[in-house]
Scaffold this motif. Structure first.
Motif, short mmCIF file in Angstrom:
data_model
loop_
_atom_site.label_atom_id
_atom_site.label_comp_id
_atom_site.label_asym_id
_atom_site.label_seq_id
_atom_site.Cartn_x
_atom_site.Cartn_y
_atom_site.Cartn_z
N PRO A 1 1.11 -1.23 0.44
CA PRO A 1 -0.31 -0.11 -0.16
C PRO A 1 1.02 0.82 0.58
O PRO A 1 1.85 1.11 0.54
CB PRO A 1 -0.71 -0.08 1.26
CG PRO A 1 0.42 -1.20 2.37
CD PRO A 1 0.75 -1.74 1.25
N GLY A 2 0.75 2.38 -0.57
CA GLY A 2 0.76 3.61 -0.16
C GLY A 2 -0.37 4.45 -0.08
O GLY A 2 -1.20 3.99 0.49
N PHE A 3 0.63 5.40 -0.48
CA PHE A 3 -0.30 6.88 1.02
C PHE A 3 -0.64 8.21 -0.57
O PHE A 3 1.04 8.12 -1.65
CB PHE A 3 0.30 7.49 1.81
CG PHE A 3 1.15 6.56 2.31
CD1 PHE A 3 -0.38 6.89 3.51
CD2 PHE A 3 2.02 5.84 2.98
CE1 PHE A 3 0.28 5.99 4.75
CE2 PHE A 3 1.79 5.55 3.74
CZ PHE A 3 0.64 5.04 4.98
N ALA A 4 -1.91 9.02 -0.09
CA ALA A 4 -1.39 9.56 -2.03
C ALA A 4 -2.10 10.79 -1.21
O ALA A 4 -1.90 11.10 0.13
CB ALA A 4 -3.72 9.34 -2.07
N GLU A 5 -1.56 11.87 -1.66
CA GLU A 5 -1.54 13.46 -1.25
C GLU A 5 -2.27 13.95 -0.90
O GLU A 5 -3.88 13.39 -1.69
CB GLU A 5 -0.47 14.22 -2.64
CG GLU A 5 -0.42 15.39 -2.32
CD GLU A 5 -0.48 16.91 -3.51
OE1 GLU A 5 0.15 18.11 -2.86
OE2 GLU A 5 0.24 15.78 -4.07
N ALA A 6 -2.58 14.36 0.53
CA ALA A 6 -4.22 14.61 0.73
C ALA A 6 -3.86 16.08 1.06
O ALA A 6 -2.71 16.33 1.90
CB ALA A 6 -4.67 13.82 1.63
N VAL A 7 -4.65 16.84 1.54
CA VAL A 7 -4.49 18.86 1.96
C VAL A 7 -5.89 19.01 2.11
O VAL A 7 -6.91 18.80 1.35
CB VAL A 7 -4.24 19.41 0.22
CG1 VAL A 7 -4.16 21.17 1.13
CG2 VAL A 7 -2.89 19.05 -0.47
N ILE B 1 -9.84 15.80 -9.64
CA ILE B 1 -10.66 14.93 -9.11
C ILE B 1 -11.18 15.16 -7.55
O ILE B 1 -10.49 15.45 -6.63
CB ILE B 1 -10.29 13.35 -8.95
CG1 ILE B 1 -9.73 12.80 -10.33
CG2 ILE B 1 -12.20 12.49 -8.68
CD1 ILE B 1 -9.52 11.32 -10.48
N VAL B 2 -12.90 15.08 -7.62
CA VAL B 2 -13.12 15.48 -6.22
C VAL B 2 -14.51 14.49 -6.27
O VAL B 2 -15.31 14.53 -7.26
CB VAL B 2 -13.77 16.87 -5.76
CG1 VAL B 2 -14.48 17.18 -4.98
CG2 VAL B 2 -12.35 18.30 -6.04
N SER C 1 -10.27 15.04 -1.87
CA SER C 1 -9.69 15.75 -3.25
C SER C 1 -8.94 14.50 -4.14
O SER C 1 -8.06 14.35 -2.97
CB SER C 1 -9.50 17.09 -2.74
OG SER C 1 -10.88 17.76 -2.34
N ILE C 2 -8.76 14.54 -4.69
CA ILE C 2 -6.58 14.05 -5.33
C ILE C 2 -6.21 15.11 -6.68
O ILE C 2 -7.16 15.72 -7.57
CB ILE C 2 -7.44 12.41 -6.57
CG1 ILE C 2 -7.92 11.78 -5.95
CG2 ILE C 2 -6.58 11.49 -6.91
CD1 ILE C 2 -8.75 10.46 -6.06
N ALA D 1 -0.73 13.60 -8.15
CA ALA D 1 -0.60 11.88 -7.27
C ALA D 1 -0.65 10.94 -8.39
O ALA D 1 -1.30 10.89 -9.51
CB ALA D 1 -2.05 11.58 -6.43
N SER D 2 0.24 9.98 -8.07
CA SER D 2 0.64 9.13 -8.78
C SER D 2 -0.43 8.56 -8.94
O SER D 2 -1.60 8.27 -8.60
CB SER D 2 2.09 8.33 -8.37
OG SER D 2 1.47 7.70 -7.52
N PRO D 3 -0.84 7.38 -9.99
CA PRO D 3 -2.02 6.46 -10.26
C PRO D 3 -2.00 5.32 -9.05
O PRO D 3 -3.14 4.96 -8.84
CB PRO D 3 -1.17 6.22 -11.94
CG PRO D 3 -0.85 7.02 -12.88
CD PRO D 3 0.54 7.78 -11.75
N GLU D 4 -0.80 4.71 -8.79
CA GLU D 4 -1.02 3.85 -8.03
C GLU D 4 -1.19 4.48 -6.41
O GLU D 4 -2.31 4.00 -5.58
CB GLU D 4 0.53 3.93 -7.82
CG GLU D 4 1.29 2.75 -9.31
CD GLU D 4 2.16 3.22 -9.65
OE1 GLU D 4 2.18 4.57 -9.34
OE2 GLU D 4 1.80 2.61 -11.30
#
Length: 122
Positions: A71-77, A93-94, A104-105, A109-112
């Motif tokens: 698993p990885g982490f997505a950027e979140a604000v 993307i929301v 919110s993406i 952010a990478s596709p993974e």
């Protein structure tokens, strides 16, 4: 004298190559296409189209699972206040989760990461 009935039409146990299947799937799920119309043109049932699509998704899902290390982490604000967004931080993307919650993406952010985040929301 006996009676003989001759059925004409396409053979029922046809074999489709992988290339033919992919071409039909691409045609059926292209923007503006109607799956039923594509099935009529190729004289196949709609359930067969969806079976092929499901098998293709399974193959790609298995390939993605084996290629990712974990698993990885997505950027979140986190935005404080009334949710005012700055133009330089506009998400790509929301996803509305209901009850006023959103994910919110961002384009960075990478596709993974996006895949992992959306799978976690299931």
């Amino acid at each position: 004298m006996g009676q003989i009935t001759v059925f004409s039409g396409p053979e029922r146990r046809r074999r489709w190559s992988d290339e033919e299947r992919l071409q039909i799937l691409a045609e059926a799920f292209s923007p503006g296409a109607c799956v039923a119309d594509v099935c009529r043109r190729h004289d196949i049932s709609t359930s067969l189209i969806y079976t092929w699509r499901g098998k293709l998704r399974e193959v790609h899902a298995d390939a993605e699972c084996s290629s990712t290390n974990g698993p990885g982490f997505a950027e979140a604000v986190m935005l404080e206040g009334d949710g005012e967004r700055h133009s330089h931080m506009a998400p790509a993307i929301v996803v509305d989760l209901g009850r006023g919650k959103q994910v919110s993406i961002f384009a960075a952010a990478s596709p993974e990461q996006v895949t992992a985040a959306l799978k976690a929301l299931r």
